[in-house]
Scaffold this active site. Sequence first.
Site, PDB file in Angstrom:
ATOM      1  N   HIS A 247     -49.931  36.506 -58.021  1.00 61.12           N
ATOM      2  CA  HIS A 247     -48.656  37.398 -58.501  1.00 61.12           C
ATOM      3  C   HIS A 247     -47.585  36.361 -58.578  1.00 61.12           C
ATOM      4  CE1 HIS A 247     -50.400  40.843 -55.826  1.00 61.12           C
ATOM      5  NE2 HIS A 247     -50.884  41.138 -57.156  1.00 61.12           N
ATOM      6  N   GLU A 250     -44.873  35.484 -56.271  1.00 66.82           N
ATOM      7  CA  GLU A 250     -45.313  34.805 -55.032  1.00 66.82           C
ATOM      8  C   GLU A 250     -45.573  33.319 -55.076  1.00 66.82           C
ATOM      9  OE1 GLU A 250     -48.340  37.519 -53.651  1.00 66.82           O
ATOM     10  OE2 GLU A 250     -47.177  39.317 -54.212  1.00 66.82           O
ATOM     11  N   HIS A 391     -50.859  34.106 -51.485  1.00 61.98           N
ATOM     12  CA  HIS A 391     -50.114  35.097 -51.759  1.00 61.98           C
ATOM     13  C   HIS A 391     -48.759  35.347 -50.989  1.00 61.98           C
ATOM     14  CE1 HIS A 391     -52.459  37.986 -54.514  1.00 61.98           C
ATOM     15  NE2 HIS A 391     -53.300  37.200 -53.822  1.00 61.98           N
ATOM     16  N   GLU A 483     -51.703  35.293 -46.966  1.00 58.09           N
ATOM     17  CA  GLU A 483     -50.399  35.549 -47.170  1.00 58.09           C
ATOM     18  C   GLU A 483     -49.378  34.776 -46.484  1.00 58.09           C
ATOM     19  OE1 GLU A 483     -49.280  38.250 -48.627  1.00 58.09           O
ATOM     20  OE2 GLU A 483     -51.090  39.295 -49.148  1.00 58.09           O
TER      21      GLU A 483
END
Length: 665
Positions: A247, A250, A391, A483
């Site tokens: 992404h 990110e 991410h 994440e």
Amino acid sequence: MLLILLQLLVLVSCAPPRCDPGFRGLCKPTVEEKPKCTDVLLSYCDDMAYTQTMFPNILGHKTRGDAEDGAEYLLMSVVESLLGGECNPEIRMLGCSVLAPRCEKEKMLKPCRTTCETVRKRCSHAFEGIEMAWPYFLDCDRFFVSQQEGCYDPLEGLRAQQDGEAFDSMEILPPEEPATTMQFTYHTNAQMIGILKKTEEQCSDIARTYSIGRSMEGRELLVIEFSNNPGRHELLEPEIKYIGNMHGNEVLGRQLLIFLAQYMCSEYQLGNERIQTLVNTSRIHILPSMNPDGYELAVSGLQDNNYNDDEEQGPRYDSWNIGRSNAQNIDLNRNFPDLTSVAYSRRRQKRYRTDHIPIPDYYWFGKVAPETYAVMKWIRSIPFVLSANFHGGDLVVSYPYDLSKHPLERNMFSPTPDDKVFKLLARTYANAHETMSNENARCGSSRANSQKGTVNGAQWSSITGGMQDFNYLHSNCFEVTVELGCDKFPAEEELFTGWEENHEALITFMEAAHGGIKGIVRDEEGNAVTGARISVRGIRHDITTAENGDYWRLLTPGIHVVTASATGYSRSMKKVHLPRHMQTAGRVDFVLQKAALELDTQEEDDAAILAMGTYDRFDPYNQYERYTQTADLSQSREERAEKPWWWSYFVLPGGPAPTWLLKHY
């Protein structure tokens, strides 16, 4: 009045004829002055090793004003910021040697071709990173000459300065430090590519860069690999990959992977035994940016967004997703084939499997992003064992499945057959991270379902077409999603903290590829058996051997019954005990004996899989190429002629368009 006019006419008619070379003595012939040496007055060339130049210059500019008004000089004035500091001042000084060439004894000297070729080899990637052609006036064969023709080194002054600085700081800075020192700042795509290339050059014995394709807007998807034999798969050495910036908005993962590449290179050279062991026994592939187009959009969106950090989160939310998707507005983590639904549809079959599921033909008739296509081919071309993609937006490690098994796809715990292995892998990263496993550090929407920094993807947020599910169901690779924090685009001063929090986890996770078992499958004659299946009792997920017959099977500690099988061979079974705290994978080899072909239950299952398509049938109708061609044809002429972001800076009013700057003109 008339008399005055007549007198004027008489005077004009009696005037001597104009200067005519045919009539001797009427006038003196014009003598053209020969070009002479003059002072170098171009402000961006005032640090050259000489002080005299000559006009017309090598490009034909007749005066200093002509040179200053050209796009060539404009490019030299902005090249440092344009390339993000790469190759400066080398490019500028090389350009000055053409626009303001050296003059001695009223004679113009040309710069050396060898210097030009050296700079081009080292710096061409910086121009490629911004989709700019190598400047025509730096054509080494056209404007530069050999030493036999009396050339001079245009970087002479720079080298003298560097030698002096190196001498002054000899005891402070090691000679290799500039190439491997991490700068905790955000890097443009050009800077990122430059760092990876520099790292490759610095550690050429263990590092190699290669491209897996290009983004929708043509930016290179560049990978750097680390191995003691870069460029080739080595027997029994696991293949590992890290992917960042899937992404585009990110961004911390992108920066961490750039830092990791520099860290691996410098620590290996400094004799760090842990890094040397990891590199010498593994093959590590790092793709810092899977979505460079989205990153560019995210950066521009952040710069344009002037919201205030107050309680009103509306403006911030608007900017939160700018650049998330690629240039086609496709979310890359929803764009992979949905093989999880295929696995669910088979789970009531007697001997269903969840591995090497073929890509359904209908997938190719949808929108397939070039970034997705490139990564799928990459996954299929290398026998990856372990992977993580990075991410932002939460602080947790997510593991498959990502798609819920709930009939209505509501969030629901949906484990894979290798749930114990995935939980172990997720804990490996979370526990090595400075804060992730700490309950007080949790943030984001995963808090309700996560356990000590880990969460099942489908239980957290069910999605289709995710990359980690595709890895597991289509290949041998086990992938998790990391994440890195709730701030998708943290402030630049937080990058150092991000590296400190994650760098141990990045190394520890890669070391996990050496867990479980590994071995070689051969026939009775000692020949490697490619594509043999390695099955573990109680786990309906097989992995297959690579071209050399070697395999790696990630497993948790305990007792396992492992079987090797292949078409045309009898099966071989072994009981394996894996004690806790093993530092390396257990070695389990198999020798298969040839047997008569019989259609057993396993082959019936294979036949059922073949009915929906063959694993090797990748893009069978060449739909991806057709799709991209159709997209190109549907673009209007104006869209096809769209210029890069930097084009407007070089279009001068009333002047010719500098099309020589365009890479694809």
